[in-house]
Design a protein around this motif. Structure first.
Motif: not given
Lengths: 227, 182
Positions: A116-143
């Motif tokens: 129901x809710x996801x707390x990303x905090x500032x994680x995406x500021x520290x991820x490289x592009x490929x990793x950010x794409x993977x994480x964002x994809x999974x977050x959109x899937x589970x939300x």
């Protein structure tokens, strides 16, 4: 000679000597004083959780006792602690960053549309592009449809190597507690890049904080739910 | 010499004879000293220790408090008691207890009827189900936390189990509890 002794004695009284412990402390582990920052988006995020019975929360940050107490006891959430920051730290130390995206593929075992809710905090500021794409994809899937995702995105590029522990003080305030890491903050994402990254979500609210950080609350539109 | 003196000393008529293995201070009365010693031993017996060098594989079921400093793999069940995983303890098990205090490492799910307390040196990799969870700064945790609120309804059932007089049969229309939200 006695006059010199008097002067040094006077000076030592003005500025106290550093203790042996302070001198032994390495610069990398020194923690800056924490900030208490007002957050408008957090209030809306909390409100979206309050609307649900027994909501499920995914926290990508490290475990914080106060947050567990707040979201678990007060809001009755079931909380998943991801601590992706710890993985990032470990991969950076081991110099295995090219393997990070593949590893992150395995880090979200949650069922689709189960959170129901996801707390990303500032994680995406520290991820490289490929990793950010993977994480964002999974977050959109589970939300879950109408679920909310809360994140911080830097608007300037301070070359700093520090993570921040975000501690909920109340529903409008967060305590920012920095701690050291070898991982540097990555390139600043423009708004359009952030929106493109979460193309399955809608920006519900966006606020620029006085710390030059943008806090964004995304929501998953209901029409994107599974047929 | 000492034994002969002890045998010669007259004992009070009602007092039970003291076993030879027990050491008794000559200043204190025999029965009181042994009682205190006995109580101390009983208290010490209430907490069982699994030492650093001990490795247990399988099911561990008990009805007293337990401290683990060694390695345990399998399942630990102390339904009404406190389980403490010491700083050297390494657990790879499903844990069921009244309260769990973690100072070492746990890999597996923890279910506690009262509280789970992860101290600053503690590491947990698994899911926690407990009404109260305390996680100290510096503790490491990965998994999920579910704080089940205690329902009020089972109290009546517990009272019946304990032999309390049976309340008149009133069937509620629907079960209610603090966990239900409007």
């Amino acid at each position: 000679m006695s006059g010199v002794g008097k002067v040094t004695g006077f000076l030592s009284r003005l500025a106290s000597r550093r203790t042996a412990e302070e001198e032994a402390e390495p610069v990398s582990t020194r923690i800056e004083p924490e900030l208490v920052v007002h957050s408008k988006a957090l209030k809306k995020f909390v409100a979206s959780l309050r609307m649900r019975t027994s909501p499920t929360l995914l926290d990508l940050g490290c475990v914080v006792g106060a947050n567990i107490e707040y979201f678990g006891e007060q809001l009755g959430c079931r909380i998943f602690i991801g601590d992706i920051f710890a993985d990032l730290d470990r991969f950076q130390r081991d110099q295995k960053l090219p393997e990070l995206p593949a590893f992150l593929e395995t880090r979200f075992p949650q069922e689709p549309e189960s959170v129901d809710g996801i707390l990303c905090w500032d994680l995406f500021d520290f991820l490289d592009k490929p990793s950010a794409g993977v994480v964002a994809g999974h977050l959109m899937r589970v939300l879950r449809p109408t679920g909310a995702l809360f994140g911080f995105f830097a608007t300037s590029h301070p070359a700093e190597a520090r993570f921040t522990k975000f501690i909920v003080a109340d529903e409008s305030h967060l305590r920012h507690q920095p701690y050291s890491t070898p991982r540097m903050r990555q390139a600043v994402m423009q708004n359009r890049d952030i929106i493109k990254l979460f193309d399955g979500l809608r920006v519900s609210d966006s606020f620029l904080l006085h710390t030059q950080v943008r806090e964004i609350l995304f929501r998953r539109p209901d029409y994107l739910s599974k047929p | 010499m000492w034994k002969r003196d002890e045998n010669v000393r007259p004992t009070a008529g009602r007092e039970a004879p003291v076993p030879a293995s027990q050491t008794v201070s000559p200043a204190a009365p025999v029965s009181r000293g042994s009682e205190l010693e006995g109580r101390r031993q009983m208290d010490a017996k209430d907490v069982v220790n699994i030492g650093k060098s001990v490795v247990v594989k399988g099911e561990l079921i008990g009805s007293e408090d337990l401290t683990i400093e060694g390695h345990v793999e399998g399942k630990i069940e102390l339904k009404d008691h406190v389980l403490t995983i010491g700083p050297h303890g390494r657990i790879k098990a499903e844990v069921f207890a009244k309260a769990v205090i973690v100072l070492g490492e746990v890999s597996g799910n923890i279910t506690a009827s009262e509280k789970v307390d992860i101290r600053d040196s503690g590491t947990v990799d698994g899911n926690i189900i407990a009404p109260r969870v305390a996680i100290a700064e510096g503790a490491q945790f990965r998994g999920s936390v579910e704080m089940q609120r205690k329902p009020e309804a089972p109290n009546a059932a517990d009272a019946q189990k304990a032999g309390a007089p049976k309340a008149p049969e009133i069937k509620p229309a629907a079960p209610t509890g603090p966990g239900t939200k409007s």
